[in-house]
Write a protein that holds these residues in place. Structure first.
Motif, PDB file in Angstrom:
ATOM      1  N   UNK A 665       5.007  36.243  -6.393  1.00  0.00           N
ATOM      2  CA  UNK A 665       4.368  35.426  -5.347  1.00  0.00           C
ATOM      3  C   UNK A 665       2.868  35.694  -5.306  1.00  0.00           C
ATOM      4  N   UNK A 666       2.506  36.973  -5.373  1.00  0.00           N
ATOM      5  CA  UNK A 666       1.095  37.348  -5.372  1.00  0.00           C
ATOM      6  C   UNK A 666       0.378  36.716  -6.565  1.00  0.00           C
ATOM      7  N   UNK A 667       1.002  36.808  -7.750  1.00  0.00           N
ATOM      8  CA  UNK A 667       0.387  36.260  -8.961  1.00  0.00           C
ATOM      9  C   UNK A 667       0.215  34.747  -8.853  1.00  0.00           C
ATOM     10  N   UNK A 668       1.183  34.079  -8.235  1.00  0.00           N
ATOM     11  CA  UNK A 668       1.103  32.625  -8.115  1.00  0.00           C
ATOM     12  C   UNK A 668      -0.039  32.219  -7.179  1.00  0.00           C
ATOM     13  N   UNK A 669      -0.196  32.960  -6.079  1.00  0.00           N
ATOM     14  CA  UNK A 669      -1.315  32.682  -5.167  1.00  0.00           C
ATOM     15  C   UNK A 669      -2.643  32.898  -5.885  1.00  0.00           C
ATOM     16  N   UNK A 670      -2.719  33.963  -6.669  1.00  0.00           N
ATOM     17  CA  UNK A 670      -3.930  34.237  -7.448  1.00  0.00           C
ATOM     18  C   UNK A 670      -4.214  33.103  -8.439  1.00  0.00           C
ATOM     19  N   UNK A 671      -3.143  32.577  -9.058  1.00  0.00           N
ATOM     20  CA  UNK A 671      -3.285  31.455 -10.002  1.00  0.00           C
ATOM     21  C   UNK A 671      -3.860  30.231  -9.293  1.00  0.00           C
ATOM     22  N   UNK A 672      -3.347  29.938  -8.097  1.00  0.00           N
ATOM     23  CA  UNK A 672      -3.858  28.790  -7.337  1.00  0.00           C
ATOM     24  C   UNK A 672      -5.340  28.958  -7.018  1.00  0.00           C
ATOM     25  N   UNK A 673      -5.745  30.195  -6.687  1.00  0.00           N
ATOM     26  CA  UNK A 673      -7.152  30.451  -6.366  1.00  0.00           C
ATOM     27  C   UNK A 673      -8.037  30.275  -7.591  1.00  0.00           C
ATOM     28  N   UNK A 674      -7.531  30.681  -8.749  1.00  0.00           N
ATOM     29  CA  UNK A 674      -8.286  30.500  -9.993  1.00  0.00           C
ATOM     30  C   UNK A 674      -8.462  29.025 -10.335  1.00  0.00           C
ATOM     31  N   UNK A 675      -7.539  28.182  -9.831  1.00  0.00           N
ATOM     32  CA  UNK A 675      -7.622  26.739 -10.053  1.00  0.00           C
ATOM     33  C   UNK A 675      -8.496  26.043  -9.008  1.00  0.00           C
ATOM     34  N   UNK A 676      -9.174  26.845  -8.187  1.00  0.00           N
ATOM     35  CA  UNK A 676     -10.067  26.280  -7.176  1.00  0.00           C
ATOM     36  C   UNK A 676      -9.450  26.125  -5.805  1.00  0.00           C
TER      37      UNK A 676
END
Length: 796
Positions: A665-676
C-alpha cells in the motif's frame, strides 16, 4: 560615570560592577558564568542571533530542594517510564529566537537531556530527559543557571499560566490616562481661546502636557522602541520600526515646538496613537488566546474506548467520558487514553506515541500505564486513575517526531511581504517628507508620520493563521479533526484520493455473516471469540459481535499478523483465524469473497462469510469526487471478491487494487505521487500506517474503536464519511479566503498610504485606522470562513 551594557543580558555595567572576561564586559559573575558555559559547549552563536539575549541568572540557595521528593516529582511529570521522563515547564523569560535555540540545544549542556520542544506563545518547554543521568532538580538548576528559571507552583500547576502580559495592561492604562488629560489641557488650543488668563498660563499648560506625555513615550511605547531596535540590529525589518519612528518623530517635533514656543505640538495625537496601538496589540493577544483555547478543549478526539460495566457488559464510550475509577478494555494496537493502573497480569506497552521509540515496555499487574501508550498483543484491562486530558492527547498527536515536511506557501508569502514592507514604507515616507518639505514643513511632518502609522502589515500577517485556525475549529465542530493548520492547505492541493476497503468504505454495522464448514462447538466458538476479542480489525469486531458466547477466557498465546490474521492458543488448542494465506490455503481454488477462515490444531474447519455493507452515501461521494476531477483508488488488503460489486456501484474511472500487503500500500501511494498525484489516503489506521505516513494527507476513519496512528494528519468520525467531498471543497474555499484577505489588506495599505501622501490624513486618524484594519481583516476571514462552511459543508 562610564556606563556600558552587559554582553550577556544587556543590563547596565558600571565601574562598580564591571567584570571583564574574554575581552567582554559583564554585570555580574552569573552572566560571566553563563557565557563561559556556552563558550565551552560550542554554543557561542547564541549571541549572534540577537545582542544581549540572556537574563541574569538567579541564585537557587535551596529553592528547589522540594524537587527531591518523589511524590512532588510525580505530580509534575507528564510521563515516566524506565529511564525516560517528560516534564513541561513554564519559563517566563522565553522571548526571542535565541531563547528557543538555546533551550532546544540544552542536550549539549547536559547529555541527560534527550529533547526539548519549545511552545513560544505559551512560553513552555517540554523536556524529555534520562532520569538516570540527570534529576529534575538538576535540570531546573541548569535552566536557572543559564538564565531560564522556570516558574513552578504546585498549587496552580494544573492551571494554564496567564497568557496576557500584565505589563501591557499597565501600559494601556498609563497611555489612556495621559491622552485623556493631554486632550483636556489642549482644549484652549483647539478652540483658539485668547483671553488674558489663557495667555498667562499657556506656557505652563504646554510644559505640563510635555511632562504628562513623558511616561507614554518612555514606558507605554517602549515595546515598539525595543522591538524596532532589535529588528535593526538583526536586520529583521519588522513593522515595529516605522511605528517606533513615527512616535519618535512626533515626540521630537512636539518637544521642539514647546521649547522654542513654536506651537502646542502633537502630544495629544502621540498619546492617543500609542493608546490605540496598544489596544490593537491587546486585541491580537486575546484573539490568539481564544483560538488556542478552542484548539485545546474542543478538538478532542472522536475515538471511543471500551468500558467494562459493573455487570461485566462491554460498551464503547467517547474518551472524554472516562472518569477516575472506570475499568477499561484495551485491545491490540489500541491507545491508552488516560493514566491507568494495569489490572491484567501483564502487558506490553508501546510508547512511540510519547517518545518516538517503538520498543514495547513490559508491565505487570498493579503497574502504572501512562496515557499515550499503545497496547501490543493480547487484550488487557486497566483502571483509570484520572480523567482524560484532550489537550495532552492533542500534544501527543502533534509530536514533532511524526510531523511531515510540508511546503508552507502562505507562511512564506507573509514572511516575504513583511520583510520587504518596512524598507519600502520607509522609502516612500522619506520621499513624501522631502517632497512636502519644499511646500510646507508642518505638512511634511504630518505626512511622514501618517504614512508610518497608517501602513499595517499586521493585517497581512494575520490572514493565513486566522483563516486556517478558524477552518480547523469549523472542521472540528463537524467531527473532522485536523492535526494542525497546514493540513488545510495540503487538503486544498489534493488531486488523488485513495480509500482502504474494509472498515473504511464498509461499515461494521448491519453486517450479514454466515458460516460454511464443519460445525463449531460452543467451546470452539467461545475460544474464537476470546482470541478475536483482542483485535481491532473491522472483520474481527464484526465477528466478535456476531458470536453469541459470553464466557471470558484469557488466551495462553496471542499474535496479530498485519494483513493476515490472528494466531491464538487457549487450553493448549491452537487457532489460526484469518486469510487463506495465514492458513496456507491455495488462494486460486478459493471463491472470491470477504471471509475469515478457521483452522483448529492444524485442521481446517470452515469460514465465516461477510456480506459487506457499504457506508451510506458512498456512491454519491464517489460520483461527486469524480465529477470534481479527483482521481479515485480503492486499495485493499482483501481479495477481489467484491470487485464486481464495486465496479457496478462506483464510477468506471475508479481504480481497484486488491491483495495489497501494508508495505505494498505504501509503495502504491508512492507510485501515485511519482506520477504527479497529491494523495489523500483514507484508512482505518490499522494496516494503513505506512500509506498514511507516505501520503500528503492521511485521514484515519474512527468508528467505535480507539485506533489511529500518529502518521495520520486527520481523524474523521465515521458518521461524517459521506461529507468528505464537502471537507475537501471547504479547504479550497479557505485558501480562497486567504487570497481575498491578502487583496483586502494590500488595498487598505495602498489607499491609506496614498491618502497620507496627499496630506489628507492626520497621524491621529492613522492611529485609529491601524487597529481597525486588523479588526476588519479578522472579521472578514471569520465571516467568510463561516459563510463558506455554511454553504459547502454537508450540502453536496
Amino acid at each position: 560615570m562610564d556606563k556600558k551594557t552587559c554582553y550577556h543580558c544587556g543590563n547596565e555595567v558600571t565601574t562598580f560592577n564591571r567584570i571583564e572576561f574574554d575581552s567582554k564586559e559583564f554585570c555580574c559573575n552569573g552572566c560571566k558564568t553563563v557565557y563561559e558555559i556556552f563558550s565551552e559547549n560550542d554554543l557561542g552563536c547564541y549571541y549572534d542571533m540577537e545582542a544581549n539575549p540572556g537574563a541574569t541568572p538567579e541564585e537557587a540557595n535551596g529553592k528547589y530542594d522540594f524537587l527531591e521528593k518523589s511524590d512532588i516529582i510525580n505530580k509534575l511529570l507528564e510521563f515516566n517510564e524506565g529511564t525516560t521522563s517528560i516534564v513541561s515547564l513554564y519559563i517566563p523569560h522565553i522571548h526571542c529566537s535565541s531563547c528557543i535555540w538555546i533551550l532546544e540545544n540544552l542536550h549539549r549542556l547536559n547529555d541527560g537531556v534527550i529533547r526539548v520542544l519549545v511552545n513560544f506563545p505559551e512560553k513552555k518547554a517540554t523536556i524529555t530527559y534520562n532520569d538516570s543521568k540527570v534529576t529534575l532538580k538538576e535540570l531546573v538548576l541548569l535552566l536557572t543557571q543559564i538564565g531560564y528559571e522556570p516558574y513552578i507552583s504546585l498549587k496552580n500547576y494544573e492551571e494554564k499560566p496567564q497568557s496576557i502580559d500584565r505589563s501591557l495592561i499597565y501600559k494601556i492604562g498609563i497611555a489612556f490616562f495621559s491622552f485623556g488629560n493631554v486632550m483636556m489641557l489642549s482644549f484652549p488650543e483647539y478652540f483658539n481661546i485668547d483671553d488674558i488668563w489663557m495667555r498667562e498660563y499657556k506656557d505652563f499648560f504646554r510644559w505640563l502636557i510635555l511632562l504628562i506625555s513623558l511616561p507614554v513615550f518612555f514606558y507605554s511605547a517602549s515595546p515598539y522602541h525595543l522591538a524596532a531596535w532589535k529588528g535593526i540590529k538583526t536586520k529583521n525589518y519588522t513593522i515595529d520600526i516605522p511605528m517606533s519612528l513615527g512616535i519618535i518623530v512626533m515626540f521630537i517635533r512636539s518637544t521642539i515646538d514647546i521649547i522654542f514656543d513654536l506651537g502646542p505640538g502633537f502630544f495629544d495625537s502621540m498619546t492617543m496613537l500609542v493608546f490605540f496601538m496598544l489596544l490593537g496589540k491587546l486585541f491580537q493577544q486575546r484573539t490568539y488566546n481564544f483560538l488556542s483555547f478552542e484548539r485545546d478543549y474542543k478538538s478532542y478526539f472522536p475515538i471511543a474506548i471500551t468500558k467494562i460495566g459493573e455487570d461485566g457488559v462491554e460498551e464503547p464510550i467517547q474518551v472524554y467520558e472516562v472518569v477516575k475509577g472506570d475499568r477499561l478494555l484495551i485491545r491490540n494496537q489500541e491507545l491508552v487514553p488516560v493514566d491507568s493502573i494495569l489490572i491484567s497480569n501483564s502487558a506490553f506497552i508501546d510508547y512511540s506515541f510519547v517518545t518516538g521509540e517503538a520498543v514495547p515496555v513490559e508491565k505487570k499487574s498493579g503497574d502504572k500505564v501512562f496515557a499515550g501508550g499503545k497496547q501490543v498483543g493480547d487484550v488487557i484491562e486497566v483502571e483509570a486513575v484520572n480523567t482524560v486530558s484532550q489537550s495532552y492527547l492533542t500534544q501527543l498527536w502533534s509530536n514533532d517526531v511524526f510531523q511531515k515536511k510540508v511546503d508552507m506557501k502562505y507562511k512564506t508569502i507573509t514572511d516575504t511581504i513583511s520583510h520587504y514592507f518596512t524598507p519600502v514604507l520607509l522609502t516612500v515616507s522619506v520621499l513624501a517628507f522631502l517632497g512636502w518639505a519644499f511646500v510646507d514643513l508642518n505638512a511634511a511632518f504630518n505626512v511622514f508620520t501618517a504614512i508610518l502609522i497608517v501602513a499595517c502589515p499586521c493585517a497581512l500577517a494575520l490572514t493565513a493563521p486566522f483563516t486556517l485556525g478558524n477552518a480547523i475549529r469549523i472542521y472540528g465542530r463537524n467531527k473532522f479533526y485536523l492535526k494542525n493548520v497546514t493540513v488545510v492547505e495540503q487538503m486544498a492541493k489534493v488531486n488523488t484520493v485513495v480509500f482502504d476497503k474494509t472498515g473504511t468504505i464498509t461499515t461494521n454495522a448491519n453486517s450479514t455473516i454466515s458460516y460454511e464448514g464443519d460445525e463449531l462447538t460452543k467451546e470452539q466458538q467461545n475460544d474464537i471469540r476470546n482470541i478475536i476479542r483482542a483485535s481491532n480489525h473491522p472483520l474481527s469486531r464484526k465477528l466478535y459481535n456476531f458470536l453469541s458466547t459470553k464466557v471470558v477466557v484469557k488466551p495462553q498465546f496471542f499474535e496479530e499478523i498485519a494483513g493476515q490474521g490472528l494466531v491464538g492458543v487457549i487450553n493448549d488448542v491452537k487457532y489460526l483465524i484469518g486469510s487463506p494465506k495465514l492458513l496456507g490455503i491455495d488462494t486460486e481454488k478459493m471463491i472470491n469473497e470477504t471471509s475469515v477462515h478457521i483452522q483448529i490444531n492444524g485442521i481446517y474447519k470452515g469460514k465465516f462469510i461477510f456480506a459487506n455493507h457499504y457506508r451510506d452515501g458512498l456512491k454519491e461521494l464517489f460520483d461527486n469526487l469524480t465529477y470534481s476531477g479527483y482521481k479515485l483508488v480503492i486499495l485493499s488488503g482483501d481479495n477481489d471478491g467484491e470487485k464486481e460489486a464495486l465496479q457496478k456501484l462506483l464510477p468506471e474511472s475508479t481504480t481497484l487494487v486488491f491483495n495489497q500487503k501494508p508495505e505494498e500500500k505504501l509503495s502504491y501511494v508512492n507510485y501515485l505521487q511519482e506520477q504527479g498525484g497529491n494523495v489523500m489516503m483514507v484508512g482505518d489506521g490499522l494496516n494503513d500506517a505506512g500509506a498514511l505516513a507516505q501520503s500528503n494527507v492521511g485521514v484515519s476513519v474512527s468508528e467505535n474503536v480507539n485506533v489511529f496512528t500518529p502518521a495520520s494528519d486527520a481523524i474523521l468520525d465515521a458518521k461524517m464519511f459521506e461529507y468528505l467531498k464537502s471537507f475537501l471543497k471547504y479547504s479550497k474555499k479557505s485558501v480562497k479566503t486567504i487570497k481575498l484577505s491578502y487583496i483586502l489588506a494590500l488595498s487598505y495599505n495602498v489607499i491609506g498610504i496614498s491618502v497620507s501622501i496627499m496630506n489628507k490624513m492626520s497621524p491621529l486618524v492613522a492611529a485609529i485606522l491601524m487597529p481597525i484594519s486588523t479588526i476588519s481583516i479578522i472579521s472578514f476571514v471569520t465571516i467568510m470562513s463561516n459563510y463558506y462552511a455554511k454553504k459547502n459543508i454537508k450540502k453536496d
